[in-house]
Design an enzyme around this catalytic site. Structure first.
Site, PDB file in Angstrom:
ATOM      1  CB  CYS A 115       5.183  62.601  18.232  1.00 18.86           C
ATOM      2  SG  CYS A 115       6.089  62.639  19.764  1.00 18.86           S
ATOM      3  CB  CYS A 122       4.006  63.371  22.071  1.00 16.10           C
ATOM      4  SG  CYS A 122       5.250  64.294  21.161  1.00 16.10           S
TER       5      CYS A 122
END
Ligand SMILES: *[C@@H]1O[C@H](CO)[C@@H](O)[C@H](O)[C@H]1NC(C)=O
Ligand SMILES: *[C@@H]1O[C@H](CO)[C@@H](O)[C@H](O)[C@H]1NC(C)=O
Ligand SMILES: *[C@@H]1O[C@H](CO)[C@@H](O)[C@H](O)[C@H]1NC(C)=O
Length: 361
Positions: free
Chosen positions: A77, A80
């Protein structure tokens, strides 16, 4: 004799110990191990601790930190990945050998994109990445979280998008005012109030470290002799009941239960010694406070002055924390056990004699 008197004596003896030359040799004895461990740490760039379903419960159940932050993320992600340096900036304050505020909060992360963590991420109803939680470490261990659960002690961190905001959020929980630029921790004082649960929790790091090294020194100097075995057993009994760290209590209990196997009466007999010269016996392979100890660094006991540093300081905290946990009815036993232990297992002759005189009063 009351234990409060005992604890005064303990304080005196450990201060004596610190000023002695032998204390320096204790420190250098353990330094090789410290070096080995700390060079390992250098290779680690991340401050946040990676957890997965295998070690999640164990690490959180055993950490001496009072609070925990768990970040659920997915390695694929992008948000992230962008967030990682922010999270690390905060983790650096609380985790690892250079922590400015050690023992307060354990900062961790779990990669939900790994199959092995699927169940774990489900238990916490992870709905987006990254998702951050805050709570007592023990509540995370074998715990979970559901959106509608109101009484949970685990809270979603709803405003931690940058390092500053995350730290602000944490400050609000703790009533603290930590800053990202706080200077490197320099502790010039021993924990001053050993009845303060917060100080004890933080000192537990050092208590664990010192307990490990106390046994390491006993083995290195082959101090378990026919006439000292009984004294070691008594001291272990004290540790099993009153050591402030649960995992050291557990380890001490295991040593006690298996004492004859771990420390056979002939463990250092001349014949055996020739066979294996650097033999610490089976006890040498036993980690009395669990796999994570020694960590290779001190938390409170890392001041720049000799007397607030390292093993001597750690031992002071061990003996002190034992003395405050002793019940009245067993103070005589405890006092004798500690005196005999000091007498038999301290390599500082001068301190030992001094202490012995006080003990026999
Ligand atoms: C601290 O200990 C070292 C040796 O371990 C010694 O050389 C030094 O003088 C000591 N410093 C103080 C302030 O006692
Ligand atoms: C889980 O974490 C432990 C400790 O970091 C590690 O040894 C283990 O390989 C990890 N397991 C997986 C499947 O990644
Ligand atoms: C020590 O800590 C306890 C518990 O937090 C507190 O009640 C007590 O007043 C403190 N004593 C000192 C001398 O600060």
């Amino acid at each position: 004799m009351s234990m409060s008197k005992a604890s005064v004596i303990l304080t005196v003896i450990v201060l004596l110990l610190i000023s002695s030359k032998e204390a320096a040799s204790i420190q250098s004895g353990s330094r090789s191990i410290l070096r080995a461990v700390s060079s390992e740490n250098k290779a680690r760039v991340d401050y946040a601790v990676d957890l997965n379903s295998t070690n999640f419960d164990v690490v959180l159940r055993n950490t001496p930190a009072a609070h925990a932050v768990v970040e659920f993320y997915a390695h694929w992600c992008p948000a992230c990945r962008n967030y990682k340096p922010q999270y690390e900036k905060v983790a650096k304050l609380f985790n690892g050998p250079d922590a400015v505020h050690p023992g307060i909060a354990l900062m961790t992360r779990v990669d939900c994109a790994l199959k092995i963590n699927n169940k774990l991420c489900d238990k916490f109803s992870v709905s987006h990445y990254p998702m951050l939680f805050w709570g007592p470490p023990s509540k995370f261990a074998s715990g979970g979280w559901e959106p509608k659960e109101e009484k949970s002690e685990i809270h979603v961190i709803d405003d931690g998008r940058t390092a500053e905001r995350l730290l602000n959020w944490i400050n609000k929980q703790l009533g603290s005012s930590y800053g990202l630029d706080d200077e490197k921790f320099e502790n010039e004082h021993l924990p001053s109030n050993i009845s303060d649960p917060g100080q004890i929790a933080r000192a537990v790091y050092d208590v664990e470290e010192a307990t490990f090294f106390a046994f390491e020194i006993i083995l290195e100097h082959k101090m378990i002799k026919p006439h000292t075995r009984a004294s070691l057993i008594k001291f272990l009994q004290l540790l099993v009941a009153h050591h402030p760290s649960k995992r050291c209590r557990k380890g001490s209990a295991e040593v006690l239960v298996n004492f004859d196997d771990l420390c056979p009466p002939d463990m250092w007999s001349p014949d055996k010694q020739e066979a294996v010269s650097d033999d610490k016996g089976m006890l040498g392979n036993f980690q009395i406070c669990g796999k994570e100890v020694p960590r290779g660094y001190w938390m409170f006991c890392r001041g720049s002055k000799n007397d607030t540093r390292g093993f001597s300081c750690g031992l002071w905290v061990v003996l002190h924390s034992l003395s405050v946990r002793i019940e009245d009815g067993e103070s005589q036993f405890a006092f004798t056990a500690v005196c005999d232990f000091i007498n038999n297992f301290f390599i500082c002759e001068e301190c030992r004699e001094h202490f012995y005189q006080m003990c026999s009063r």
